[in-house]
Design a protein around this motif. Structure first.
Motif, PDB file in Angstrom:
ATOM      1  N   ARG A   1       0.936  -1.057   0.110  1.00 31.97           N
ATOM      2  CA  ARG A   1       0.193   0.047  -0.204  1.00 31.97           C
ATOM      3  C   ARG A   1       0.675   1.564  -0.310  1.00 31.97           C
ATOM      4  NH1 ARG A   1      -2.742  -3.647   3.178  1.00 31.97           N
ATOM      5  NH2 ARG A   1      -1.765  -2.699   5.656  1.00 31.97           N
ATOM      6  N   GLY A   2       1.750   1.064   0.572  1.00 37.14           N
ATOM      7  CA  GLY A   2       3.039   2.190   0.463  1.00 37.14           C
ATOM      8  C   GLY A   2       2.468   3.250   1.504  1.00 37.14           C
ATOM      9  N   GLU A   3       2.101   3.171   2.653  1.00 38.37           N
ATOM     10  CA  GLU A   3       1.464   3.610   3.561  1.00 38.37           C
ATOM     11  C   GLU A   3       2.485   4.931   4.170  1.00 38.37           C
ATOM     12  OE1 GLU A   3      -0.406   1.240   6.064  1.00 38.37           O
ATOM     13  OE2 GLU A   3      -2.662   1.527   4.592  1.00 38.37           O
TER      14      GLU A   3
ATOM     15  N   THR B   1       3.504   7.883   1.632  1.00 39.87           N
ATOM     16  CA  THR B   1       2.305   8.998   1.662  1.00 39.87           C
ATOM     17  C   THR B   1       2.474   9.529   3.072  1.00 39.87           C
ATOM     18  OG1 THR B   1       0.679   7.567   2.128  1.00 39.87           O
ATOM     19  CG2 THR B   1       0.701   8.284   0.284  1.00 39.87           C
TER      20      THR B   1
ATOM     21  N   THR C   1       1.440  10.733  -4.167  1.00 36.81           N
ATOM     22  CA  THR C   1       0.796   9.965  -5.081  1.00 36.81           C
ATOM     23  C   THR C   1       1.486   8.190  -4.250  1.00 36.81           C
ATOM     24  OG1 THR C   1       1.388   8.141  -6.842  1.00 36.81           O
ATOM     25  CG2 THR C   1       3.050   9.646  -6.201  1.00 36.81           C
ATOM     26  N   HIS C   2       1.260   7.233  -4.295  1.00 32.52           N
ATOM     27  CA  HIS C   2       1.742   5.479  -4.546  1.00 32.52           C
ATOM     28  C   HIS C   2       3.237   5.522  -4.547  1.00 32.52           C
ATOM     29  CE1 HIS C   2       2.498   1.312  -3.937  1.00 32.52           C
ATOM     30  NE2 HIS C   2       1.659   0.984  -3.302  1.00 32.52           N
ATOM     31  N   LYS C   3       4.073   5.441  -3.713  1.00 34.97           N
ATOM     32  CA  LYS C   3       5.450   5.510  -4.100  1.00 34.97           C
ATOM     33  C   LYS C   3       6.136   5.063  -5.022  1.00 34.97           C
ATOM     34  CE  LYS C   3       6.814   1.138  -1.409  1.00 34.97           C
ATOM     35  NZ  LYS C   3       7.677   0.501   0.255  1.00 34.97           N
TER      36      LYS C   3
ATOM     37  N   GLN D   1       4.780   4.926  -8.271  1.00 34.13           N
ATOM     38  CA  GLN D   1       4.894   6.046  -9.449  1.00 34.13           C
ATOM     39  C   GLN D   1       4.945   7.482  -9.331  1.00 34.13           C
ATOM     40  OE1 GLN D   1       2.958   4.758 -11.596  1.00 34.13           O
ATOM     41  NE2 GLN D   1       3.040   3.281 -10.476  1.00 34.13           N
TER      42      GLN D   1
ATOM     43  N   GLN E   1       0.878  -7.433  -8.406  1.00 33.85           N
ATOM     44  CA  GLN E   1       0.093  -6.450  -8.175  1.00 33.85           C
ATOM     45  C   GLN E   1      -1.176  -6.767  -7.870  1.00 33.85           C
ATOM     46  OE1 GLN E   1       0.015  -4.663 -12.507  1.00 33.85           O
ATOM     47  NE2 GLN E   1       0.983  -3.233 -10.778  1.00 33.85           N
TER      48      GLN E   1
ATOM     49  N   ASP F   1      10.074  -1.833  -4.865  1.00 34.33           N
ATOM     50  CA  ASP F   1      10.555   0.139  -4.767  1.00 34.33           C
ATOM     51  C   ASP F   1      12.278   0.264  -4.871  1.00 34.33           C
ATOM     52  OD1 ASP F   1      10.966  -1.751  -2.163  1.00 34.33           O
ATOM     53  OD2 ASP F   1      10.453  -0.454  -1.339  1.00 34.33           O
TER      54      ASP F   1
END
Length: 179
Positions: free
Chosen positions: A11-13, A16, A22-24, A26, A53, A82
């Motif tokens: 989720r890349g929380e 953010t 944005t999501h990491k 992207q 994904q 990442d």
């Protein structure tokens, strides 16, 4: 040769929460997204690959789903999406080292990194993974050969906006050295 599994399900929380808009995956890293840079390295390695994904509860679930989808593979390099500075040559070196070992872990100046490679002997153990702990249990069970590398990209992940800035600085230095 093994298949590279690119894990892009998180989720890349933290990104953010650190101020990212944005999501990491992207996020812009010198004109390309973090995910695009990771995929470029994977494609450049010449190895087969699978991008995972799907929506999963944790990293273990993501790994198990991807291994299930690539069950015909002769092994797997588990690469978090990442790690945009990972080098194609490093992926190839890890894949090659897997020929004589059950598990291979790249090590950059004493720090263990990614991708971690698993031979087909680990197939069932990887399929049984779940939760947030990833494949730590499998690495412990089979033992890992540590492969020394000078690729800082194997330990440079993007979890926060500060990590993105650090990666940009490293990328600029790497490009300047290549000239």
């Amino acid at each position: 040769m093994p298949t590279v599994i690119i894990l892009a399900s998180g989720r890349g929380e933290r990104f953010t929460a650190s101020g990212g808009s944005t999501h990491k995956l992207q996020a812009n890293l010198a004109g390309k997204t973090v995910l695009e840079r990771t995929l470029e390295a994977v494609r450049g390695s010449g190895l087969a690959w699978h991008l995972e994904q799907g929506s999963h509860r944790g990293m273990g679930d993501s790994i198990a789903a991807a291994v299930h989808k690539t069950s015909q593979a002769r092994g797997w390099l588990i690469l978090p999406a990442d790690l945009p500075l990972i080098q194609s040559d490093t992926l190839w070196a890890i894949a090659t080292a897997l020929k004589g070992h059950d598990v291979v872990v790249p090590v950059y100046r004493g720090r263990r990194g990614h991708p971690v490679a698993f031979s087909s002997v680990c197939h069932q153990a990887l399929l049984n993974l779940n939760g947030d702990r990833g494949a730590v249990f499998v690495v412990r069970k089979y033992g890992a050969m540590e492969l020394a590398t000078e690729d800082i990209g194997c330990v440079t992940d993007i979890d926060t906006v500060d990590d993105l800035h650090t990666a940009e600085d490293l990328l600029r230095r790497m490009e300047a050295l290549a000239k």
